[in-house]
Design an enzyme around this catalytic site. Structure first.
Site, PDB file in Angstrom:
ATOM      1  N   SER A 124       5.367  13.177   6.205  1.00  9.10           N
ATOM      2  CA  SER A 124       6.679  12.639   6.546  1.00  9.10           C
ATOM      3  C   SER A 124       7.769  13.394   5.807  1.00  9.10           C
ATOM      4  O   SER A 124       7.554  13.888   4.690  1.00  9.10           O
ATOM      5  CB  SER A 124       6.695  11.172   6.132  1.00  9.10           C
ATOM      6  N   TYR A 153       5.380   3.961  -0.556  1.00  5.79           N
ATOM      7  CA  TYR A 153       5.006   4.591   0.717  1.00  5.79           C
ATOM      8  C   TYR A 153       5.208   6.111   0.635  1.00  5.79           C
ATOM      9  O   TYR A 153       4.306   6.890   0.937  1.00  5.79           O
ATOM     10  CB  TYR A 153       5.845   4.009   1.872  1.00  5.79           C
ATOM     11  N   LYS A 183       2.445   9.534   0.673  1.00  4.95           N
ATOM     12  CA  LYS A 183       2.470  10.753   1.500  1.00  4.95           C
ATOM     13  C   LYS A 183       2.393  11.998   0.600  1.00  4.95           C
ATOM     14  O   LYS A 183       1.722  12.972   0.929  1.00  4.95           O
ATOM     15  CB  LYS A 183       3.715  10.787   2.384  1.00  4.95           C
TER      16      LYS A 183
END
Ligand code: UDP
Length: 342
Positions: A126, A151, A155
């Site tokens: 992302s 989050y 990644k």
């Protein structure tokens, strides 16, 4: 040569669209999904669009035994790993859930790939890994910034796990990490699309639900950013275009065209749009008004980001093709179908 791909999280938004593109490109797809944040109906949609009976295996990537059984059952030669939790706010409240779902699942998949001799993996990364960049647009060489949510951190950690594993097993593993910008829209058939649970956190589902009168008014988070109209800027990429980038990445690895065992590509349009511009484009594309008001900034949001996609364009032979208007119209067609609006 067999072309069997395990698509984890294949009942989800990006996963279901990618399953369609893979099948249309001639791959045998097996979808594995625990359906924790998705619906089996999405797989029905994939079946309808492609006219195939793509298998859905209800399994959790954190369950190593269950996943091992799938690797034994099917002769995969590649994996696309979408399965993950993806809500920034929730990750702040439940970090361990995010570290478990996003990290343990990846470790399991990589161990099983090594065990079963499966070489190729495309990973869903992302643009959050860039944080608030100092210079725009961001290229793949732009330094990653410290993640501002669990989050985002998952990644970054996942990218590092993939890189370290290719260093240790250079002959056994090939990785392409795709750094997605903001995926929006729906399949042109309106048979699959985004299915947010509860109040949408993302902009476009909120816009379409407001247009469908499910929500009264769209709140625009922040009108005082250092941007031409004061609202935040993102790079909104059509989900079908994004899905096609996975097919390009898959062929690159399978045809031995990778330049190194671990590669990263930005997948966006290369164009930044403000929230207000996006709302305006939606209204123009659909002829439907979206009541909106400017409110305070949302915690954790960055001001602006868009991609330099030249590396992906050149190396993957892939380019975002849809106009934002077409994409927004597809999102609206999907919302109308969900709500049975004529
Ligand atoms: N946004 C907004 N109102 C909403 C949802 C999002 O103004 O109801 C803004 C958000 O602040 C950001 C942009 O829309 O500037 C895209 O947000 P989204 O959550 O879709 O994706 P993100 O960029 O956070 O991953």
């Amino acid at each position: 040569m067999k072309k069997s791909v395990l698509v984890t999280g294949g009942a989800g938004f990006i996963g279901s669209h990618t399953a369609v593109e893979l099948i249309e490109a001639g791959y045998d797809v097996v979808i594995a999904d625990n359906l924790s944040n998705s619906e089996a109906a999405a797989v029905e949609g994939v079946r309808k669009i492609t006219g195939t009976n793509v298998p859905l295996e209800v399994a959790d990537c954190c369950d190593r035994e269950a996943m091992d059984a799938l690797f034994r059952k099917y002769a995969f030669d590649s994996v696309i790993h979408f399965a993950a939790s993806k809500a920034v706010g929730e990750s702040v409240e439940k970090p361990l859930l995010y570290y478990r779902n996003n990290i343990l699942s990846l470790v399991n998949i990589l161990e099983l790939m090594l065990k079963h001799g499966v070489k190729n993996i495309v990973f869903s990364s992302s643009c959050t890994v860039y944080g608030e960049p100092d210079k725009l647009p961001v290229t793949e060489r732009t330094p990653r910034k410290k993640a501002n949510s669990p989050y985002g951190n998952t990644k970054q950690i996942a990218e590092d796990i993939l890189k370290d594993t290719t260093i240790a097993h250079p002959d056994a593993l090939r990785v392409i990490a795709l750094r997605y910008f903001n995926p929006i829209g729906a399949h042109p058939s309106a048979l699959i699309g985004e299915l947010p649970k509860g109040v949408p956190g993302n902009l476009v589902p909120y816009i379409t639900q407001t247009a469908a009168s499910l929500r009264e008014c769209l709140s625009i988070f922040g009108g005082d950013y250092d941007t031409p109209d004061g609202s935040a800027i993102r790079d909104y990429i059509d989900v079908t275009d994004l899905a096609k980038a996975h097919v390009a990445a898959m062929s690159r690895m399978r045809e031995g065209k990778s330049r190194s065992v671990y590669e990263i590509f930005n997948i966006g349009t290369g164009k930044g749009l403000s929230v207000l511009e996006l709302v305006d484009k939606f209204e123009r594309a659909t002829g439907v008004k979206v009541p909106h008001k400017i409110v305070g900034r949302r915690a954790g949001d960055i001001e602006k980001i868009w991609a330099d996609t030249s590396y992906a364009n050149r190396e993957l032979g892939w380019k975002a093709e849809k106009t934002t208007e077409e994409t927004l119209a597809s999102a609206w067609a999907w919302e109308k179908r969900l709500r049975s609006i004529e």
